[in-house]
Design an enzyme around this catalytic site. Structure first.
Site, PDB file in Angstrom:
ATOM      1  N   THR A   1      11.289  -7.138 -11.062  1.00  0.00           N
ATOM      2  CA  THR A   1      10.653  -8.434 -11.272  1.00  0.00           C
ATOM      3  C   THR A   1       9.416  -8.567 -10.399  1.00  0.00           C
ATOM      4  OG1 THR A   1      12.787  -9.433 -11.779  1.00  0.00           O
ATOM      5  CG2 THR A   1      11.005 -10.925 -11.160  1.00  0.00           C
TER       6      THR A   1
ATOM      7  N   GLY B   1       0.789  -1.211   0.000  1.00  0.00           N
ATOM      8  CA  GLY B   1       0.000   0.000   0.000  1.00  0.00           C
ATOM      9  C   GLY B   1       0.825   1.266   0.000  1.00  0.00           C
ATOM     10  N   THR B   2       1.924   1.265   0.741  1.00  0.00           N
ATOM     11  CA  THR B   2       2.776   2.454   0.793  1.00  0.00           C
ATOM     12  C   THR B   2       3.348   2.778  -0.579  1.00  0.00           C
ATOM     13  OG1 THR B   2       3.351   2.188   3.128  1.00  0.00           O
ATOM     14  CG2 THR B   2       4.915   3.403   1.756  1.00  0.00           C
TER      15      THR B   2
ATOM     16  N   CYS C   1       5.406   5.518  17.405  1.00  0.00           N
ATOM     17  CA  CYS C   1       6.290   5.157  18.513  1.00  0.00           C
ATOM     18  C   CYS C   1       7.676   5.718  18.235  1.00  0.00           C
ATOM     19  CB  CYS C   1       6.356   3.644  18.674  1.00  0.00           C
ATOM     20  SG  CYS C   1       7.357   3.117  20.088  1.00  0.00           S
TER      21      CYS C   1
ATOM     22  N   GLN D   1      -7.742   0.000   3.644  1.00  0.00           N
ATOM     23  CA  GLN D   1      -8.559  -0.565   4.725  1.00  0.00           C
ATOM     24  C   GLN D   1      -9.948  -0.995   4.276  1.00  0.00           C
ATOM     25  OE1 GLN D   1      -7.812  -1.418   7.779  1.00  0.00           O
ATOM     26  NE2 GLN D   1      -5.765  -0.549   7.922  1.00  0.00           N
TER      27      GLN D   1
END
Length: 382
Positions: free
Chosen positions: A237, A71-72, A327, A179
């Site tokens: 690839t 997704g990123t 974090c 999501q």
């Protein structure tokens, strides 16, 4: 007590059917799809079939899909690719304050490269209002990026209304649907969307593989270069085994969508009901939109008990939950999503995200809620 996993918005376990579909492509069907010999042709055929099947599931043409590393990468490819293609004369992008960091950090990087970015605010339920978009648009606006459903609080955005508005003005529209796939309908033949990002490991598929829909009406500049794969739009690839698993997971998710949606919604509703019964309505607050919300995400705050303490206490009881916070150096930073919603400080500092999966049951919800009640009683006495 067996461990209970309430972090499906972060990642999901692979389904047995997905693993089974992938296994041959680790061993006897291992060819590189760019190779001309029989091994390569076999892999290339499997890749083409997978693309066809995924396109059929989401209502687009096979040539409008490119497979990515997740997704990123899909979000990055959409934003950087559109900027490189259309940003020579237009330099303005609009997004929201609550996007995933894959979009927000890409926008920050584009700002360093000379682009202007407007970050739309949201209301206290985490929703963007289309009229704010109308006020923010400029003559040099070429791209709008708004997520389908928020990964922290679950709020669903009015992407159809936004897409209709942007399309009427010739502005590109990108949607992060990481999501929502498998829980909300996605029909790209109907939705006024130019680019949409997906990820496999949110739908019980493998990590490290995703997809980006790019409408045939537009073009983007490749984000990764070095080869002619994916119609020269994404070099490297192809992860054939991962793509096979992704598409198998998508087939299962879409075919079982209504059943799974109702099931995780029932789990979410049960936890709210159980919390009202065990800790009382004054002891917690639900964050996000009350109705337009992803059915598998419940973001709830327990004012007076900080997020980190609650997460560690739950973990000691064998319950995995999460916060949407970053974090850093071993401590949690306040969620940018909750900040954008302008929630009270004690609500932001005590937020927990529970996210549910189709294989879970009501008994697990009741067990976890009793543990939450016990933890709250103990912590509020100290």
């Amino acid at each position: 007590m067996d461990p209970i996993y309430f972090d499906h918005a972060a990642t999901t376990p692979m389904r047995a059917e997905v693993v089974e579909a992938m296994l041959p492509y680790f061993t006897e069907k291992f060819g590189n799809p760019s190779s001309l010999h029989a091994f390569g042709r076999e892999a290339r055929t499997a890749l083409g079939r997978s693309r066809d099947r995924l396109a059929g599931l989401i209502g687009c043409e096979p040539g409008e899909l490119l497979f990515t590393g997740g997704g990123t990468e899909s979000d990055n490819t959409a934003l950087f690719g559109a900027a490189a293609q259309y940003g020579a004369v237009k330099k303005h992008i609009i997004t929201t304050e609550i996007e995933h960091h894959a979009v927000l950090h890409a926008c920050r990087q584009l700002e360093h490269s000379g682009y202007d970015v407007t970050y739309l605010p949201v209301d206290s339920a985490g929703r963007v209002h289309p009229e704010q978009l109308e006020e923010a648009v400029r003559e040099d606006t070429f791209l709008v990026s708004v997520m389908h459903g928020n990964n922290e609080v679950g709020t669903v955005q009015p992407i159809e209304a936004i897409g209709q508005w942007t399309r009427a003005r010739g502005i590109l529209f990108h949607v992060d649907a990481v999501q929502s796939l498998g829980l909300l309908p996605v029909d790209l033949a109907r939705l006024p969307v130019d680019m949409m990002s997906f990820s496999a490991h949110k739908i019980y598929g493998p990590k490290g593989v995703g997809a980006l829909y790019v409408s045939k009406r537009i073009a983007i500049v490749p984000h990764l270069v070095g080869g002619s794969q994916e119609r020269k739009r994404r070099a490297g690839t192809e992860n054939v085994s991962g793509i096979i698993g992704f598409v198998r997971a998508a087939e299962l998710a879409v075919s079982e969508q209504e059943r799974n949606r109702l099931h995780v919604q029932s789990l979410r509703d049960r936890m709210i009901e159980a919390l009202n019964r065990t800790v009382g309505p004054s002891a917690f607050t639900v964050n996000g939109h009350p109705t337009d919300v992803l059915p598998h995400i419940l973001n709830v705050s327990f004012p007076g008990v900080d997020t980190e303490t609650m997460l560690m206490s739950l973990d000691l009881e064998g319950i995995a939950a999460a916060s949407g916070s970053a974090c850093t150096s071993g401590s949690l930073e306040l969620s940018h999503v909750l900040r954008a919603m302008k929630l009270p400080e004690d609500v932001m500092r005590s937020a927990i995200r529970f996210s549910f999966g189709f294989s879970q049951n009501i008994e697990q919800i009741d067990t976890a809620t009793e543990k939450v009640a016990t933890i709250l009683r103990r912590l509020r006495k100290t």
